[in-house]
Design a protein around this motif. Structure first.
Motif, PDB file in Angstrom:
ATOM      1  N   SER A 236       0.979  -1.379  -0.030  1.00  0.00           N
ATOM      2  CA  SER A 236       0.110  -0.084  -0.083  1.00  0.00           C
ATOM      3  C   SER A 236       0.894   1.219  -0.116  1.00  0.00           C
ATOM      4  CB  SER A 236      -0.969   0.038   1.361  1.00  0.00           C
ATOM      5  OG  SER A 236      -0.241   0.325   2.314  1.00  0.00           O
TER       6      SER A 236
ATOM      7  N   GLN B 175       3.198   3.795   8.023  1.00  0.00           N
ATOM      8  CA  GLN B 175       1.732   3.659   7.150  1.00  0.00           C
ATOM      9  C   GLN B 175       0.654   3.466   7.843  1.00  0.00           C
ATOM     10  OE1 GLN B 175       1.453   4.537   4.133  1.00  0.00           O
ATOM     11  NE2 GLN B 175       0.346   3.133   2.756  1.00  0.00           N
TER      12      GLN B 175
ATOM     13  N   LYS C 138      -2.862   5.783   7.654  1.00  0.00           N
ATOM     14  CA  LYS C 138      -4.093   5.505   7.105  1.00  0.00           C
ATOM     15  C   LYS C 138      -5.335   6.158   7.732  1.00  0.00           C
ATOM     16  CE  LYS C 138      -2.671   1.415   4.396  1.00  0.00           C
ATOM     17  NZ  LYS C 138      -2.756  -0.087   4.200  1.00  0.00           N
TER      18      LYS C 138
ATOM     19  N   SER D 283      -1.214   8.408   3.024  1.00  0.00           N
ATOM     20  CA  SER D 283      -0.181   7.359   2.734  1.00  0.00           C
ATOM     21  C   SER D 283       1.142   7.819   2.468  1.00  0.00           C
ATOM     22  CB  SER D 283      -0.751   6.813   1.474  1.00  0.00           C
ATOM     23  OG  SER D 283       0.399   5.618   1.014  1.00  0.00           O
TER      24      SER D 283
ATOM     25  N   LEU E 190      -4.166   9.052   0.607  1.00  0.00           N
ATOM     26  CA  LEU E 190      -4.484   8.009   0.226  1.00  0.00           C
ATOM     27  C   LEU E 190      -5.279   7.790  -1.007  1.00  0.00           C
ATOM     28  CD1 LEU E 190      -3.849   5.237   1.688  1.00  0.00           C
ATOM     29  CD2 LEU E 190      -6.244   5.267   2.870  1.00  0.00           C
TER      30      LEU E 190
END
Length: 233
Positions: free
Chosen positions: A19, A59, A63, A68, A133
């Protein structure tokens, strides 16, 4: 060199946390040299496992805020560092100078901003920013004609006051004259990274080293190659 030949303890960041966005600038032409840098045979972030796991934890903190991490550079082979030194001896590219070192001569970049023996080569140092994000990088290259000290982010990074690899005092983490938004963004990045063992280099807001380093005295030169399809490094 195959991916399986990476030294013990090194991993692909994607295998630890896919991610985290990756915009590996030195694997392509969108960097201060205006060309792919030797040793970057793939646009992959490679780190020692401890740094990758710590980045995953950072991270996780971001979130819930709708944010991010995005990495620009991670492990850097010694051959890439040597290429930067060779580049410094070539004539200036006016656009690259304006965007990355508007008030400096190339020769002044070493070792003030670009190390001739880089901590990146030890595998625990990375260059990172914060992005919304789920956002996508803008479909643009470097902002030719605009000084890095004046340009808004040309990618999807939150506004940090300068772009990545802006070799100027304005990129200092505690630089004066920032807007409240820029200061908040810098403070957030420093706070989340420091909570997970990363120390900021005060002359570059994007530059962090995980401590304690597993290889504090070893400078590696293995090339960055494509990640195996199996995801095992």
């Amino acid at each position: 060199m195959s991916a399986g030949s990476m030294p013990k303890g090194f991993v692909y960041l994607y295998d630890v946390d896919p991610s985290i966005e990756q915009d590996m600038r030195y694997a392509g032409p969108n960097n201060f040299t205006r060309q792919p840098v030797p040793g970057y045979d793939a646009a992959e972030c490679v780190l020692v496992r401890e740094a990758a796991e710590a980045l995953k934890a950072a991270q996780t903190d971001l979130k819930p805020m709708g944010l991010s991490l995005k990495v620009y550079d991670c492990y850097r082979p010694k051959q890439a560092v040597a290429a930067f030194v060779d580049w410094s001896k070539e004539p200036d590219n006016p656009n690259a100078k304006l965007e990355h070192y508007p008030d400096l001569h190339k020769s002044a970049l070493f070792p003030e901003y670009i190390a001739t023996r880089s901590g990146h080569s030890r595998g625990s140092t990375l260059d990172v920013t914060i992005v919304p994000l789920g956002s996508s990088p803008a479909d643009t290259d470097d902002e030719d004609g605009i000084a890095c000290t004046e340009a808004q982010p040309s990618d999807n990074s939150v506004d940090m006051g300068t772009g990545f690899d802006c070799f100027d005092p304005k990129a200092n983490t505690d630089a004066p004259g920032l807007t409240p938004e820029q200061q908040r963004n810098r403070t957030l990045l420093v706070d989340v990274m420091s909570r997970h063992g990363f120390k900021n280099y005060p002359k570059e807001i994007w530059h962090y080293t995980f401590e304690p380093e597993p290889y504090p005295d070893t400078y590696f030169d293995f090339p960055i190659v494509p990640r195996p399809a199996s995801g095992k490094s």
